[in-house]
Write an enzyme that holds these catalytic residues in place. Structure first.
Site, PDB file in Angstrom:
ATOM      1  N   GLU A  94       0.827  -1.208   0.000  1.00  0.00           N
ATOM      2  CA  GLU A  94       0.000   0.000   0.000  1.00  0.00           C
ATOM      3  C   GLU A  94       0.863   1.259   0.000  1.00  0.00           C
ATOM      4  O   GLU A  94       0.551   2.228  -0.691  1.00  0.00           O
ATOM      5  CB  GLU A  94      -0.944   0.006   1.203  1.00  0.00           C
ATOM      6  CG  GLU A  94      -2.011  -1.081   1.168  1.00  0.00           C
ATOM      7  CD  GLU A  94      -2.904  -0.979  -0.068  1.00  0.00           C
ATOM      8  OE1 GLU A  94      -2.971   0.100  -0.674  1.00  0.00           O
ATOM      9  OE2 GLU A  94      -3.516  -1.998  -0.426  1.00  0.00           O
ATOM     10  N   TYR A 131      -6.272   6.529   3.943  1.00  0.00           N
ATOM     11  CA  TYR A 131      -6.427   5.476   2.946  1.00  0.00           C
ATOM     12  C   TYR A 131      -5.664   4.212   3.334  1.00  0.00           C
ATOM     13  O   TYR A 131      -6.214   3.102   3.330  1.00  0.00           O
ATOM     14  CB  TYR A 131      -5.967   5.932   1.548  1.00  0.00           C
ATOM     15  CG  TYR A 131      -5.771   4.722   0.675  1.00  0.00           C
ATOM     16  CD1 TYR A 131      -6.873   4.046   0.162  1.00  0.00           C
ATOM     17  CD2 TYR A 131      -4.501   4.191   0.459  1.00  0.00           C
ATOM     18  CE1 TYR A 131      -6.716   2.882  -0.575  1.00  0.00           C
ATOM     19  CE2 TYR A 131      -4.342   3.025  -0.275  1.00  0.00           C
ATOM     20  CZ  TYR A 131      -5.446   2.381  -0.785  1.00  0.00           C
ATOM     21  OH  TYR A 131      -5.296   1.227  -1.487  1.00  0.00           O
ATOM     22  N   ASP A 178     -10.315   5.820  -1.680  1.00  0.00           N
ATOM     23  CA  ASP A 178      -9.185   6.377  -2.419  1.00  0.00           C
ATOM     24  C   ASP A 178      -9.755   7.058  -3.654  1.00  0.00           C
ATOM     25  O   ASP A 178     -10.970   7.088  -3.870  1.00  0.00           O
ATOM     26  CB  ASP A 178      -8.174   5.290  -2.792  1.00  0.00           C
ATOM     27  CG  ASP A 178      -8.613   4.520  -4.012  1.00  0.00           C
ATOM     28  OD1 ASP A 178      -9.796   4.174  -4.066  1.00  0.00           O
ATOM     29  OD2 ASP A 178      -7.801   4.278  -4.911  1.00  0.00           O
TER      30      ASP A 178
END
Length: 308
Positions: free
Chosen positions: A51, A134, A152
Site C-alpha cells: 500500500e 487510505y 481512495d
DNA sequence: ATCCCGAAGC
DNA sequence: GCTTCAGGAT
C-alpha cells in the site's frame, strides 16, 4: 413452489446493492490482476508495504520493487535493522523516496511498540509514519478482513459516478461521499473486503477518469452517471498538477540517482555535486531539503552521501 | 498533458 | 484547504 409463497411472502423490495455486489464479485473473480500481495499470499506487513509503495504509483511499477523488497526484508524487524542508505537504494526509482524512510521508521515502531506485529485498529495504524486514512483503511480491509469503507481516488470516482451520478470533485473526500461509501458497503466482512478491492480495481481498469469503458463495466446496469449520459466527464476532480521538468522534484531525483547503488559510505564529492544541475541556487535548496528529509547527509567539505 | 490504490506540512 | 513531494506510462 414459488406460487406457494407468493401470497405469504411480503413484497420486500430488493435493495440495489446486493445485486451490484453480485455482479462486482463475479467481475472481480474473472478480472482481478494477479498481484503478488493478493489472495492471501503475504502477511499484513506485506500488505502495508504494497500500500505504501502504491501511493501515487502504478501497480505495474510497484510489483518488481515489492517482490525484491519483501525478499530482502520479509518483516518489520528485518527492515528495522537496515541502514537508511540500503533502504533508499532499494526504493530505486519508485518515486517520493520519503516514503521509504517513513516505511522504515514505521517498521522500527512496529518492531519496538508492537512486537513486530502490525496493529489491527485504525487509530494505531494511522498514527504510524507514512500511514494516512487510505492506507490505514486499506490495511484493515485487505490485511485484517475488517469491514471498513476504503476511500481512495479510484473508489471515490466509481462510487460517485454509480450511486450519485456525478464526478467526484478534487480535494478531500466530502462527508457526503464518506456517508455514501458506508451505506453501499456490504454488511458482511468478507463481502466488504471484496467490494473494496473490486470497486478499486474497476476504477483502475474500467471506470477510467477520462475514457471509461462502460461497456465492460459490471455496474453499467445501475450506474446513474452512465444513465445520465456521463455529464461533465473528466471534469471537477483534478487538482492543478505540478509539472516536473525543471522543478525541485526533478533535481532531488537527480541527486538521489547519483547516490544510489554504491557501497556503504560512498561519497559524492563537491565538484561532482555542483555538476548535477546548472542552477546552483536551486541545487543548494534541493540539497538542503534532502538533508532536512534525512535522505542525504551533507559533509563538512560540501560532499554528500546517503545516510547510514 | 494527465493520471497513478496519498501523506504530511503548512 | 492548498502545496509539495518522482517518475513513468499513456
Amino acid at each position: 413452489m414459488s406460487e406457494t409463497f407468493t401470497r405469504t411472502a411480503p413484497p420486500v423490495p430488493e435493495p440495489a446493492e446486493p445485486e451490484a455486489y453480485r455482479l462486482l464479485a463475479a467481475w472481480w473473480r474473472a478480472n482481478a490482476r494477479d498481484l503478488p500481495w493478493r489472495f492471501g499470499r503475504t502477511t499484513p506487513w506485506g500488505i502495508l508495504v504494497s500500500e505504501v509503495m502504491s501511493q501515487q504509483t502504478q501497480m505495474s511499477r510497484v510489483v518488481p520493487y515489492w517482490t525484491e523488497w519483501m525478499a530482502v526484508w520479509p518483516d518489520a524487524a528485518a527492515l528495522a535493522r537496515a541502514s537508511s542508505a540500503e533502504v533508499i537504494t532499494a526504493w530505486g526509482r519508485l518515486g517520493y523516496p520519503r516514503r521509504a524512510l517513513r516505511l522504515q521508521e514505521c517498521a522500527r515502531r512496529v518492531t519496538q511498540e508492537y512486537d513486530d506485529r502490525l496493529p489491527d485498529d485504525y487509530q494505531s495504524l494511522v498514527d504510524l509514519p507514512g500511514v494516512g486514512d487510505y492506507t490505514a483503511s486499506a490495511v484493515l480491509s485487505f490485511a485484517f478482513g475488517r469491514r471498513v469503507a476504503v476511500i481512495d481516488t479510484n473508489i471515490r470516482r466509481v462510487l460517485s459516478r454509480v450511486f450519485l451520478g456525478v464526478e467526484s470533485h478534487g480535494g478531500t473526500a466530502t462527508p457526503a461521499e464518506r456517508k455514501m461509501a458506508q451505506e453501499v458497503l456490504p454488511v458482511g466482512e468478507e463481502e466488504s473486503v471484496i467490494w473494496n478491492q473490486a470497486v478499486m480495481e474497476v476504477g483502475a481498469l474500467v471506470c477510467l477518469p477520462k475514457a471509461p469503458r462502460c461497456e465492460q463495466c459490471p455496474l453499467r446496469g445501475s450506474c446513474l452517471f452512465l444513465k445520465d449520459g456521463l455529464p461533465g466527464l473528466g471534469q471537477g476532480r483534478t487538482r492543478p498538477r505540478q509539472g516536473f521538468k525543471g522543478t525541485d522534484r526533478q533535481v532531488r531525483g537527480l541527486i538521489l540517482a547519483a547516490l544510489r547503488g554504491h557501497p556503504a559510505g560512498w561519497v559524492l564529492d563537491r565538484g561532482k555535486v555542483e555538476g548535477l544541475w546548472a542552477d546552483q541556487a536551486r541545487l543548494g535548496a534541493c540539497l538542503a531539503s534532502l538533508d532536512d528529509d534525512g535522505l542525504i547527509e551533507i559533509l563538512p567539505g560540501g560532499s554528500i552521501r546517503l545516510p547510514i
